[in-house]
Design a protein around this motif. Structure first.
Motif, PDB file in Angstrom:
ATOM      1  N   ALA A  32      12.322 -35.686 -12.064  1.00 32.89           N
ATOM      2  CA  ALA A  32      11.173 -35.064 -12.718  1.00 32.89           C
ATOM      3  C   ALA A  32      10.970 -33.653 -11.906  1.00 32.89           C
ATOM      4  CB  ALA A  32       9.955 -35.815 -12.310  1.00 32.89           C
ATOM      5  N   GLY A  33      11.883 -33.414 -10.781  1.00 35.89           N
ATOM      6  CA  GLY A  33      11.902 -31.899 -10.209  1.00 35.89           C
ATOM      7  C   GLY A  33      10.526 -31.583  -9.598  1.00 35.89           C
ATOM      8  N   LEU A  34      10.213 -32.919  -8.908  1.00 36.07           N
ATOM      9  CA  LEU A  34       8.706 -33.040  -8.064  1.00 36.07           C
ATOM     10  C   LEU A  34       9.236 -33.041  -6.389  1.00 36.07           C
ATOM     11  CD1 LEU A  34       6.821 -35.328 -10.334  1.00 36.07           C
ATOM     12  CD2 LEU A  34       6.786 -32.767 -10.350  1.00 36.07           C
ATOM     13  N   ARG A  35       8.089 -32.638  -6.046  1.00 33.78           N
ATOM     14  CA  ARG A  35       8.053 -32.786  -4.378  1.00 33.78           C
ATOM     15  C   ARG A  35       7.776 -34.021  -4.038  1.00 33.78           C
ATOM     16  NH1 ARG A  35       8.091 -29.228  -0.283  1.00 33.78           N
ATOM     17  NH2 ARG A  35       7.045 -29.582   1.831  1.00 33.78           N
ATOM     18  N   LEU A  36       8.328 -34.553  -3.026  1.00 33.34           N
ATOM     19  CA  LEU A  36       8.557 -35.883  -2.506  1.00 33.34           C
ATOM     20  C   LEU A  36       7.954 -35.959  -1.103  1.00 33.34           C
ATOM     21  CD1 LEU A  36       9.249 -38.773  -2.665  1.00 33.34           C
ATOM     22  CD2 LEU A  36      11.576 -38.453  -1.427  1.00 33.34           C
ATOM     23  N   TYR A  37       6.958 -36.564  -0.716  1.00 34.08           N
ATOM     24  CA  TYR A  37       6.196 -37.023   0.544  1.00 34.08           C
ATOM     25  C   TYR A  37       6.440 -38.521   1.140  1.00 34.08           C
ATOM     26  CZ  TYR A  37       3.394 -32.682  -0.843  1.00 34.08           C
ATOM     27  OH  TYR A  37       3.242 -31.488  -1.102  1.00 34.08           O
ATOM     28  N   LEU A  38       6.965 -38.552   2.021  1.00 35.53           N
ATOM     29  CA  LEU A  38       6.991 -39.780   2.711  1.00 35.53           C
ATOM     30  C   LEU A  38       5.802 -39.774   3.876  1.00 35.53           C
ATOM     31  CD1 LEU A  38       9.971 -39.713   1.795  1.00 35.53           C
ATOM     32  CD2 LEU A  38      10.822 -40.792   3.934  1.00 35.53           C
ATOM     33  N   ILE A  39       5.125 -40.772   3.816  1.00 36.32           N
ATOM     34  CA  ILE A  39       3.870 -41.019   4.447  1.00 36.32           C
ATOM     35  C   ILE A  39       4.092 -42.348   5.270  1.00 36.32           C
ATOM     36  CG2 ILE A  39       2.439 -42.119   2.682  1.00 36.32           C
ATOM     37  CD1 ILE A  39      -0.058 -40.954   4.165  1.00 36.32           C
ATOM     38  N   HIS A  40       3.769 -42.209   6.660  1.00 30.22           N
ATOM     39  CA  HIS A  40       3.711 -43.436   7.489  1.00 30.22           C
ATOM     40  C   HIS A  40       2.584 -43.350   8.447  1.00 30.22           C
ATOM     41  CE1 HIS A  40       5.027 -46.709  10.124  1.00 30.22           C
ATOM     42  NE2 HIS A  40       4.680 -45.766  11.351  1.00 30.22           N
ATOM     43  N   ALA A  41       1.683 -44.561   8.205  1.00 36.33           N
ATOM     44  CA  ALA A  41       0.628 -44.525   9.110  1.00 36.33           C
ATOM     45  C   ALA A  41       0.733 -45.516  10.204  1.00 36.33           C
ATOM     46  CB  ALA A  41      -0.786 -44.995   8.177  1.00 36.33           C
ATOM     47  N   VAL A  42       0.482 -45.023  11.582  1.00 39.31           N
ATOM     48  CA  VAL A  42       0.462 -45.837  12.682  1.00 39.31           C
ATOM     49  C   VAL A  42      -0.854 -46.459  12.750  1.00 39.31           C
ATOM     50  CG1 VAL A  42       0.868 -45.659  15.069  1.00 39.31           C
ATOM     51  CG2 VAL A  42       2.195 -43.954  13.663  1.00 39.31           C
ATOM     52  N   HIS A  43      -0.704 -47.827  12.551  1.00 34.58           N
ATOM     53  CA  HIS A  43      -2.044 -48.723  12.686  1.00 34.58           C
ATOM     54  C   HIS A  43      -2.333 -49.033  14.167  1.00 34.58           C
ATOM     55  CE1 HIS A  43      -4.425 -52.163  10.910  1.00 34.58           C
ATOM     56  NE2 HIS A  43      -5.202 -51.348  11.398  1.00 34.58           N
ATOM     57  N   ASP A  44      -3.495 -48.343  14.681  1.00 30.18           N
ATOM     58  CA  ASP A  44      -3.984 -48.536  15.865  1.00 30.18           C
ATOM     59  C   ASP A  44      -3.097 -48.663  16.901  1.00 30.18           C
ATOM     60  OD1 ASP A  44      -6.360 -50.974  14.326  1.00 30.18           O
ATOM     61  OD2 ASP A  44      -6.698 -48.712  14.861  1.00 30.18           O
ATOM     62  N   PRO A  45      -2.249 -47.646  17.327  1.00 33.81           N
ATOM     63  CA  PRO A  45      -1.323 -47.632  18.503  1.00 33.81           C
ATOM     64  C   PRO A  45      -1.816 -48.448  19.685  1.00 33.81           C
ATOM     65  CG  PRO A  45      -1.992 -45.646  18.049  1.00 33.81           C
ATOM     66  CD  PRO A  45      -2.741 -46.239  16.966  1.00 33.81           C
ATOM     67  N   GLN A  46      -1.263 -49.199  20.266  1.00 31.59           N
ATOM     68  CA  GLN A  46      -1.682 -49.927  21.370  1.00 31.59           C
ATOM     69  C   GLN A  46      -0.888 -49.482  22.719  1.00 31.59           C
ATOM     70  OE1 GLN A  46      -4.444 -52.315  21.507  1.00 31.59           O
ATOM     71  NE2 GLN A  46      -4.622 -51.122  19.654  1.00 31.59           N
ATOM     72  N   LEU A  61       0.563 -39.512  21.355  1.00 33.57           N
ATOM     73  CA  LEU A  61       0.586 -39.119  20.053  1.00 33.57           C
ATOM     74  C   LEU A  61       1.577 -38.375  19.387  1.00 33.57           C
ATOM     75  CD1 LEU A  61      -3.084 -39.239  19.079  1.00 33.57           C
ATOM     76  CD2 LEU A  61      -1.592 -41.354  19.192  1.00 33.57           C
ATOM     77  N   ALA A  62       1.998 -37.499  20.134  1.00 33.20           N
ATOM     78  CA  ALA A  62       3.043 -36.420  19.803  1.00 33.20           C
ATOM     79  C   ALA A  62       4.336 -37.238  19.761  1.00 33.20           C
ATOM     80  CB  ALA A  62       3.154 -35.341  20.753  1.00 33.20           C
ATOM     81  N   HIS A  63       4.453 -37.960  20.772  1.00 32.65           N
ATOM     82  CA  HIS A  63       5.781 -38.722  20.868  1.00 32.65           C
ATOM     83  C   HIS A  63       5.946 -39.607  19.760  1.00 32.65           C
ATOM     84  CE1 HIS A  63       9.155 -41.108  22.386  1.00 32.65           C
ATOM     85  NE2 HIS A  63       8.497 -42.159  22.302  1.00 32.65           N
ATOM     86  N   LEU A  64       5.016 -40.397  19.409  1.00 33.23           N
ATOM     87  CA  LEU A  64       4.737 -41.352  18.432  1.00 33.23           C
ATOM     88  C   LEU A  64       5.227 -40.480  16.827  1.00 33.23           C
ATOM     89  CD1 LEU A  64       2.027 -44.015  19.126  1.00 33.23           C
ATOM     90  CD2 LEU A  64       4.543 -44.395  19.121  1.00 33.23           C
ATOM     91  N   THR A  65       4.412 -39.470  16.744  1.00 33.76           N
ATOM     92  CA  THR A  65       4.905 -38.648  15.608  1.00 33.76           C
ATOM     93  C   THR A  65       5.979 -38.420  15.524  1.00 33.76           C
ATOM     94  OG1 THR A  65       2.508 -38.002  15.473  1.00 33.76           O
ATOM     95  CG2 THR A  65       3.895 -36.646  14.484  1.00 33.76           C
ATOM     96  N   ASP A  66       6.777 -37.790  16.338  1.00 33.70           N
ATOM     97  CA  ASP A  66       8.068 -37.492  16.438  1.00 33.70           C
ATOM     98  C   ASP A  66       9.132 -38.653  16.198  1.00 33.70           C
ATOM     99  OD1 ASP A  66      10.231 -35.314  17.283  1.00 33.70           O
ATOM    100  OD2 ASP A  66      10.739 -36.746  18.918  1.00 33.70           O
ATOM    101  N   VAL A  67       8.781 -39.809  16.756  1.00 33.83           N
ATOM    102  CA  VAL A  67       9.823 -40.919  16.508  1.00 33.83           C
ATOM    103  C   VAL A  67       9.614 -41.353  15.028  1.00 33.83           C
ATOM    104  CG1 VAL A  67       9.907 -43.619  16.775  1.00 33.83           C
ATOM    105  CG2 VAL A  67       9.720 -41.912  18.921  1.00 33.83           C
ATOM    106  N   ALA A  68       8.486 -41.251  14.490  1.00 27.01           N
ATOM    107  CA  ALA A  68       8.385 -41.543  13.038  1.00 27.01           C
ATOM    108  C   ALA A  68       8.948 -40.500  12.111  1.00 27.01           C
ATOM    109  CB  ALA A  68       6.739 -41.756  12.795  1.00 27.01           C
ATOM    110  N   ARG A  69       8.862 -39.165  12.409  1.00 20.42           N
ATOM    111  CA  ARG A  69       9.651 -38.164  11.507  1.00 20.42           C
ATOM    112  C   ARG A  69      11.058 -38.442  11.659  1.00 20.42           C
ATOM    113  NH1 ARG A  69       6.539 -34.077   9.998  1.00 20.42           N
ATOM    114  NH2 ARG A  69       4.374 -33.935  10.760  1.00 20.42           N
ATOM    115  N   LYS A  70      11.723 -38.721  12.812  1.00 16.57           N
ATOM    116  CA  LYS A  70      13.006 -39.050  12.742  1.00 16.57           C
ATOM    117  C   LYS A  70      13.528 -40.302  12.346  1.00 16.57           C
ATOM    118  CE  LYS A  70      13.763 -36.663  17.341  1.00 16.57           C
ATOM    119  NZ  LYS A  70      14.143 -36.955  18.773  1.00 16.57           N
TER     120      LYS A  70
END
Length: 307
Positions: A32-46, A61-70
């Motif tokens: 379709a020639g569209l932009r793709l988004y990948l979303i991940h929600a970290v549920h209640d990080p413990q 939180l910055a570390h968890l975000t970086d890990v998820a992006r990788k």
């Protein structure tokens, strides 16, 4: 009003199903020639030591975000498509729905994990809850189908209920069915007895009147199908008495279909929670992927195909 899709959103949880979700999302975005988004929600990080929520202490939180992006980058594997990684913190369904609301009209791609027993009865699965909450269509891919259908679905079963919300997805099927041999099977279940006002007296039998009604519905659906799905190489209509989900599932198995299309009503009644809806029954029992199409916020946008 027909749906317009301007972005693809893949909901990933880094389970074994995420790679399949991303393959479908990438294929759709390319076609379709569209932009793709990948979303991940970290549920209640413990906290790993104490049973408390993780706050921004020293960059947690910055570390968890970086890990998820990788991990998202690894899933994409340098796919040739315009894409963006999105990481949020909180309940996955709430965060995904909130993100999608902030975007242009989108198609969400997710996977069915399969949950049974009391957990499903009381809270449902993530995809079932997301289906009820989203204002956009969602493609739920089924792992273990035996074939990777990310290149396109050849055979689709459309659940044509009397509410007509399924009509909104007409522009989406050519996107999902990229093959020239695409087949569409339109299914309508006549659930209850005919209304008394339609009998027109005792001149003919109930069976004759029922058949006449069935013939009229058949003609109307065929006319709609030819107008709405001109890309289809084959078009069939199945009408008869029965329970909608049972008829749809039977036709999907008999025709070896790759995807089932079903409308989603915005009902929130207790009876729906106890007995379940057609959509949720199909999500649980479908042998193939399911495309859910929500009732429009303005219900005047769609008409009833019986009119």
């Amino acid at each position: 009003m027909p749906l317009t899709i301007k972005a693809i959103v893949c909901a990933v949880d880094f389970s074994s199903f995420s790679a399949l979700v991303v393959r479908h999302g990438v294929a759709l975005a390319r076609r379709a020639g569209l932009r793709l988004y990948l979303i991940h929600a970290v549920h209640d990080p413990q906290d790993e030591v104490h049973p408390t929520a993780v706050f921004e202490r020293g960059g947690d939180l910055a570390h968890l975000t970086d890990v998820a992006r990788k991990r998202m980058g690894a899933l994409m594997d340098d796919a040739a498509v315009d894409w963006e990684a999105v990481v949020r913190f909180g309940e996955p369904v709430e965060q995904t729905v909130d993100f999608v609301k902030s975007l242009v009209p989108s198609l969400v791609v997710s996977a069915s994990h399969g949950v049974s027993g009391f957990r499903r009865f009381f809270i449902g699965t993530v995809v079932e809850r997301m289906t009820r909450a989203l204002n956009c269509p969602m493609l739920v891919v089924k792992p273990g189908e035996g074939h990777d259908r990310s290149h396109g679905f050849r055979s689709a079963v459309v659940s044509c209920d009397s509410h007509g919300y399924w009509q909104r997805m007409a522009p989406l099927l050519p996107l999902l069915q990229s093959d020239v041999t695409s087949r569409i099977h339109m299914v309508h279940a006549m659930e209850g007895p005919m209304e008394e006002k339609m009998t027109g007296g005792n001149a003919v039998s109930y069976g004759q009147l029922q058949q006449a009604l069935q013939d009229r519905l058949d003609r109307r659906l065929r006319q709609q199908g030819r107008r709405m799905f001109p890309h289809a190489d084959q078009l069939s209509v199945v009408i008869g008495p029965g329970v909608p989900q049972e008829m749809v599932l039977r036709i999907a198995r008999e025709r070896s279909s790759d995807v089932i299309v079903v409308g989603v009503r915005r009902s929130g009644t207790v009876s729906r929670w106890i007995s379940g809806s057609t959509t949720e029954a199909l999500l649980r029992r479908s042998p193939c992927s399911v495309l859910t199409v929500p009732e429009p916020l303005d219900t005047t946008e769609t008409g009833d195909h019986r009119r």
